[in-house]
Design a protein around this motif. Structure first.
Motif, PDB file in Angstrom:
ATOM      1  N   PRO A   1      12.025 167.542  41.972  1.00 50.40           N
ATOM      2  CA  PRO A   1      11.798 166.087  42.000  1.00 50.40           C
ATOM      3  C   PRO A   1      12.546 165.373  40.878  1.00 50.40           C
ATOM      4  O   PRO A   1      12.579 165.860  39.755  1.00 50.40           O
ATOM      5  N   ASP A   2      13.093 164.237  41.204  1.00 49.87           N
ATOM      6  CA  ASP A   2      13.782 163.408  40.218  1.00 49.87           C
ATOM      7  C   ASP A   2      12.842 163.092  39.046  1.00 49.87           C
ATOM      8  O   ASP A   2      11.717 162.640  39.261  1.00 49.87           O
TER       9      ASP A   2
ATOM     10  N   MET B   1      12.186 160.256  45.605  1.00 54.60           N
ATOM     11  CA  MET B   1      12.524 161.684  45.486  1.00 54.60           C
ATOM     12  C   MET B   1      13.207 162.152  46.771  1.00 54.60           C
ATOM     13  O   MET B   1      14.221 162.872  46.724  1.00 54.60           O
TER      14      MET B   1
ATOM     15  N   MET C   1       7.048 158.153  37.350  1.00 59.86           N
ATOM     16  CA  MET C   1       6.453 157.041  38.107  1.00 59.86           C
ATOM     17  C   MET C   1       5.191 157.525  38.835  1.00 59.86           C
ATOM     18  O   MET C   1       4.168 156.852  38.864  1.00 59.86           O
ATOM     19  N   LEU C   2       5.299 158.724  39.401  1.00 62.43           N
ATOM     20  CA  LEU C   2       4.192 159.304  40.167  1.00 62.43           C
ATOM     21  C   LEU C   2       3.037 159.722  39.245  1.00 62.43           C
ATOM     22  O   LEU C   2       1.880 159.331  39.458  1.00 62.43           O
TER      23      LEU C   2
ATOM     24  N   GLN D   1       2.303 152.883  44.207  1.00 61.88           N
ATOM     25  CA  GLN D   1       3.171 153.500  43.189  1.00 61.88           C
ATOM     26  C   GLN D   1       3.452 154.959  43.546  1.00 61.88           C
ATOM     27  O   GLN D   1       4.566 155.451  43.358  1.00 61.88           O
TER      28      GLN D   1
ATOM     29  N   ALA E   1       7.396 156.466  44.566  1.00 60.17           N
ATOM     30  CA  ALA E   1       7.944 157.592  43.794  1.00 60.17           C
ATOM     31  C   ALA E   1       8.331 158.725  44.742  1.00 60.17           C
ATOM     32  O   ALA E   1       9.439 159.271  44.662  1.00 60.17           O
ATOM     33  N   LEU E   2       7.434 159.072  45.664  1.00 59.96           N
ATOM     34  CA  LEU E   2       7.723 160.161  46.601  1.00 59.96           C
ATOM     35  C   LEU E   2       8.920 159.804  47.477  1.00 59.96           C
ATOM     36  O   LEU E   2       9.797 160.636  47.739  1.00 59.96           O
TER      37      LEU E   2
ATOM     38  N   LYS F   1       9.490 161.492  54.391  1.00 63.62           N
ATOM     39  CA  LYS F   1      10.855 162.016  54.522  1.00 63.62           C
ATOM     40  C   LYS F   1      11.563 161.405  55.736  1.00 63.62           C
ATOM     41  O   LYS F   1      12.767 161.128  55.683  1.00 63.62           O
TER      42      LYS F   1
ATOM     43  N   LEU G   1       2.243 167.460  45.163  1.00 66.04           N
ATOM     44  CA  LEU G   1       2.682 166.466  46.152  1.00 66.04           C
ATOM     45  C   LEU G   1       4.187 166.229  46.014  1.00 66.04           C
ATOM     46  O   LEU G   1       4.934 166.206  46.997  1.00 66.04           O
ATOM     47  N   ALA G   2       4.644 166.079  44.774  1.00 68.40           N
ATOM     48  CA  ALA G   2       6.074 165.875  44.518  1.00 68.40           C
ATOM     49  C   ALA G   2       6.876 167.073  45.032  1.00 68.40           C
ATOM     50  O   ALA G   2       7.941 166.906  45.649  1.00 68.40           O
TER      51      ALA G   2
ATOM     52  N   ASP H   1      17.191 163.473  47.425  1.00 62.27           N
ATOM     53  CA  ASP H   1      17.511 164.773  48.022  1.00 62.27           C
ATOM     54  C   ASP H   1      18.494 164.619  49.185  1.00 62.27           C
ATOM     55  O   ASP H   1      19.178 165.568  49.549  1.00 62.27           O
TER      56      ASP H   1
ATOM     57  N   VAL I   1       3.760 163.505  53.686  1.00 62.27           N
ATOM     58  CA  VAL I   1       5.075 163.840  53.150  1.00 62.27           C
ATOM     59  C   VAL I   1       6.135 163.871  54.249  1.00 62.27           C
ATOM     60  O   VAL I   1       7.253 163.375  54.056  1.00 62.27           O
TER      61      VAL I   1
ATOM     62  N   GLU J   1       6.063 169.033  47.413  1.00 60.67           N
ATOM     63  CA  GLU J   1       6.106 169.015  48.882  1.00 60.67           C
ATOM     64  C   GLU J   1       7.298 168.183  49.360  1.00 60.67           C
ATOM     65  O   GLU J   1       7.896 168.462  50.380  1.00 60.67           O
ATOM     66  N   VAL J   2       7.608 167.133  48.614  1.00 58.46           N
ATOM     67  CA  VAL J   2       8.710 166.248  49.002  1.00 58.46           C
ATOM     68  C   VAL J   2      10.056 166.848  48.618  1.00 58.46           C
ATOM     69  O   VAL J   2      11.003 166.823  49.388  1.00 58.46           O
ATOM     70  N   SER J   3      10.120 167.401  47.415  1.00 64.17           N
ATOM     71  CA  SER J   3      11.421 167.825  46.885  1.00 64.17           C
ATOM     72  C   SER J   3      11.271 169.089  46.053  1.00 64.17           C
ATOM     73  O   SER J   3      10.330 169.208  45.262  1.00 64.17           O
ATOM     74  N   PRO J   4      12.183 170.037  46.212  1.00 64.36           N
ATOM     75  CA  PRO J   4      12.108 171.257  45.400  1.00 64.36           C
ATOM     76  C   PRO J   4      12.335 170.947  43.917  1.00 64.36           C
ATOM     77  O   PRO J   4      11.866 171.670  43.047  1.00 64.36           O
TER      78      PRO J   4
ATOM     79  N   ARG K   1      -2.305 168.008  41.136  1.00 67.16           N
ATOM     80  CA  ARG K   1      -2.278 167.556  42.531  1.00 67.16           C
ATOM     81  C   ARG K   1      -1.037 166.701  42.779  1.00 67.16           C
ATOM     82  O   ARG K   1      -0.332 166.870  43.785  1.00 67.16           O
ATOM     83  N   LEU K   2      -0.745 165.798  41.855  1.00 65.13           N
ATOM     84  CA  LEU K   2       0.423 164.923  42.022  1.00 65.13           C
ATOM     85  C   LEU K   2       1.719 165.730  41.942  1.00 65.13           C
ATOM     86  O   LEU K   2       2.664 165.484  42.698  1.00 65.13           O
TER      87      LEU K   2
ATOM     88  N   ARG L   1      12.678 160.720  36.720  1.00 61.21           N
ATOM     89  CA  ARG L   1      12.166 159.348  36.589  1.00 61.21           C
ATOM     90  C   ARG L   1      11.067 159.098  37.611  1.00 61.21           C
ATOM     91  O   ARG L   1      10.033 158.506  37.298  1.00 61.21           O
ATOM     92  N   GLU L   2      11.292 159.544  38.841  1.00 63.80           N
ATOM     93  CA  GLU L   2      10.313 159.287  39.894  1.00 63.80           C
ATOM     94  C   GLU L   2       9.056 160.127  39.687  1.00 63.80           C
ATOM     95  O   GLU L   2       7.953 159.706  40.045  1.00 63.80           O
ATOM     96  N   LEU L   3       9.218 161.300  39.095  1.00 63.91           N
ATOM     97  CA  LEU L   3       8.052 162.128  38.790  1.00 63.91           C
ATOM     98  C   LEU L   3       7.162 161.411  37.769  1.00 63.91           C
ATOM     99  O   LEU L   3       5.936 161.406  37.895  1.00 63.91           O
TER     100      LEU L   3
END
Lengths: 419, 419
Positions: free
Chosen positions: A61-62, B83, A68-69, B75, B79-80, B20, A53-54, B87, B16, A56-59, A49-50, A64-66
């Motif tokens: 995802p970074d 990301m 964190m998530l 958190q 993170a989101l 953004k 979600l990532a 981008d 999301v 959805e934000v970015s094709p 699920r997480l 480090r931030e992934l």
């Protein structure tokens, strides 16, 4: 009184009722007088699920931030678990990877544990707490949160068991133990009561998903017995431990397979020193792990064909890269095939028995299964075959080595020369 | 070039798409050449979701574990957000409360920030990063995760602005600014362009939910201008700042109300020294905050009646406790009423204008609204009334003090003695 590290996977803590059930199990063990550290995964489905979600934000995802998530998934579980423990009247405290002192390198998404500072955990154990540690996560030297990759909670558990010098590490999961092969493919697959670290390591690396390979490495290195058993049924599991007299009787302990393979062949590579490095250097730098490599002669004198396998997720990227390299080094064509599978037999008994490979190849040949590549180690033999024969090959090998039979030495390989 | 701390609340990062959109807003400001620290809340509904998860596990979740659980909400957002920033081509880094150096005391669920180590944030700002900090959370001296209570992200933002000596703290929220009263009750409520810390503090404490009281305290203490403005509409907000010449013209700046009040009266308390302490000591120890206290003479000589208010959530607990205390100290009866409301007028101008209280009481009397209790400070007057008159009282006071009018000194109170 023992010090026990227990790990419960995602399906074991999938919902509130199951989390409470785990708390009751832990409570019972604690009342028997043991010190208990519990490592918990994210609830089943939570990590996926997480991740979506990532995405959805970015094709892309970074990393480090992934981390964190994703690390929040386990944090939720340990908090809920400790609430349940306390309602049972048992002191309990949850610790994130950072709080538990689990330091890793900074390879986000697949970090490796470099050290564990056990001072805090030991203090809480001394004070009578059940300590719940978030699996799958740690922190790097700059205090960034890292994750250990899929299945990383196993590694957290065994590494903690090693660092704490625990008596045993118990891995509670949704299967009953380690089987001779995948019971979904082979109905007479048999649960092993014991398996050596080396065999388990090969099986984990080769696609058996019951235990994370890094976890087995830790167990082996620090000689921590690992019990793999069901979270739901009260039946004996499989003990992963050092080799002993019993085990040698197995010869072959299991058959594994993975369809997650792609094969790439470069033809007519100039056969001069340094060519392999010019191919595999850039591939490695691109973060692509190469599994098997075979170099054979091409039809043309002074030229060679080189084939290798990569994981399916890296296949397209590797093909692209290798096409460039082939041009640069004046090689011939680049062929690829991602509809292949790797099937392996594993067993410490192979060390002292020859003829195993021959028996394996004959059995496959009898079914007209063509072998594309072979690789061997002291305790395993892997072959690459057409993907469509995967299940057939697994069943044939399971039968050939009579893995459904009781291990007490029924099967003997003939003393044929190793070919 | 300025150093700006921005805070976006739960509705501003609810999904999301909104996350953004916030990233694009921050990106624009960053390109204008400012250093930016962004404090983010959990996505709208997330904290409630986690709380109900906790209540599924336990009727009374352990406070430390609840903070461990709730802190995951912010958190996920940071993170989101990072990301999304990356981008857009902007370096960004997310920091948990711990990573951002936000140390608190150990009062789980309502911890207070005790210090902020800004070294890491400053380093990232220097390197050109947008720094995203998880709001609402910190860590105590034993490295336990703590949360600051509802609305705590405001406090995180202003405290960070103070610690970093930021030029301004911008609070982006789902309202356009601070209004003279609740626009849902009073259709001609007017948005203030400026308000003093003191007034905002009273309004926040008295029930205006636009800004967390602790946040205003930090702003006042460290003289950080706080801009409250809409996350969705590009319209001017309200600047919360030190008193200036303009503001004194307001006399009354706003009318606030809260229905979250219960009143408890103990009759015939022996009028000897130490009685108040014997009542309010145990009440305070039970973690119940007492707001107004009034002591008056009872009919019986040597006895007094004591009335006080508590929040509605503490009302039942307080009643029970006070009944016990009343028995112990030989007082009379204990009465309670939880269908009451507190309505207040706030304004720094009151400091230099008398007659405000009289005007307030007369206006309420003209509507036959009975005043049960009164409390005053230099810049506010609060009355407790029957709950059913709340909206009427708010409208009457808003009209009486002509808060819908332009603030440039239209309204003047008559110079009557303060009663």
């Amino acid at each position: 009184m023992s010090l026990i590290v227990q790990k419960y996977g995602g399906t074991s803590v999938a919902n509130v009722e199951r989390i409470k059930a785990v708390a009751r199990k832990v409570y019972q063990r604690k009342r028997e007088g043991h010190d208990i550290v519990v490592v918990l995964s994210a609830r089943a489905g939570e990590t996926d699920r997480l991740i979506s979600l990532a995405h959805e934000v970015s094709p892309n995802p970074d990393p480090r931030e992934l981390d964190m998530l994703l690390s929040t998934g386990e944090q939720v579980t340990i908090a809920l678990f400790c609430m349940a423990m306390k309602d049972l009247g048992q002191k309990a405290i949850s610790l994130t990877g950072y709080q538990a002192g689990i330091m890793t390198d900074d390879h986000y998404g697949e970090a490796r544990i470099t050290s564990i500072n056990t001072a805090i955990i030991k203090e809480y154990l001394k004070d009578g707490y059940v300590v719940a540690v978030a699996g799958f996560q740690g922190y790097d030297p700059h205090h960034n949160i890292t994750t250990l990759g899929r299945g990383g909670s196993d590694t957290t558990a065994v590494a903690l068991a090693a660092a704490l010098r625990a008596d045993i590490c118990e891995i509670y999961t949704d299967v009953e133990g380690v089987f001779t092969t995948d019971p979904n493919i082979c109905s007479n697959a048999r649960k092993l009561s014991k398996i050596s670290y080396e065999e388990m390591l090969e099986m984990a690396s080769l696609g058996a998903k019951v235990l994370h390979a890094r976890a087995v490495e830790f167990g082996m290195k620090f000689n921590i017995p690992i019990l793999v058993c069901s979270s739901f049924k009260d039946v004996p599991g499989t003990l992963v431990t050092g080799e002993d007299q019993d085990m040698e009787k197995y010869v072959v302990s299991g058959v594994t397979y993975t369809k997650n393979v792609g094969r790439i062949t470069v033809t007519d590579v100039p056969d001069v020193p340094g060519m392999a490095a010019r191919i595999f250097g850039p591939v490695g730098e691109a973060g692509i792990n190469v599994d098997m490599i075979i170099q054979g002669s091409s039809g043309i004198p002074g030229k060679a064909n080189i084939s290798f396998t990569v994981s399916k997720s890296n296949y397209e990227k590797a093909m692209e890269l290798v096409r460039e390299i082939a041009r640069d080094i004046g090689a011939g064509e680049v062929h690829g095939n991602d509809r292949i599978a790797k099937v392996s037999i594993v067993g410490v008994g192979m060390k002292s028995h020859s003829g195993v490979a021959g028996k394996m190849f004959s059995a496959l040949a009898a079914e007209n299964i063509n072998i594309m590549m072979i690789s061997t180690s002291e305790i395993k033999i892997s072959v690459v075959i057409d993907e469509k024969y995967t299940e057939l090959a697994v069943r044939v090998l399971h039968d050939t080595f009579e893995l459904d039979k009781d291990p007490n030495g029924v099967f003997r390989v003939k003393e044929e020369p190793f070919e």
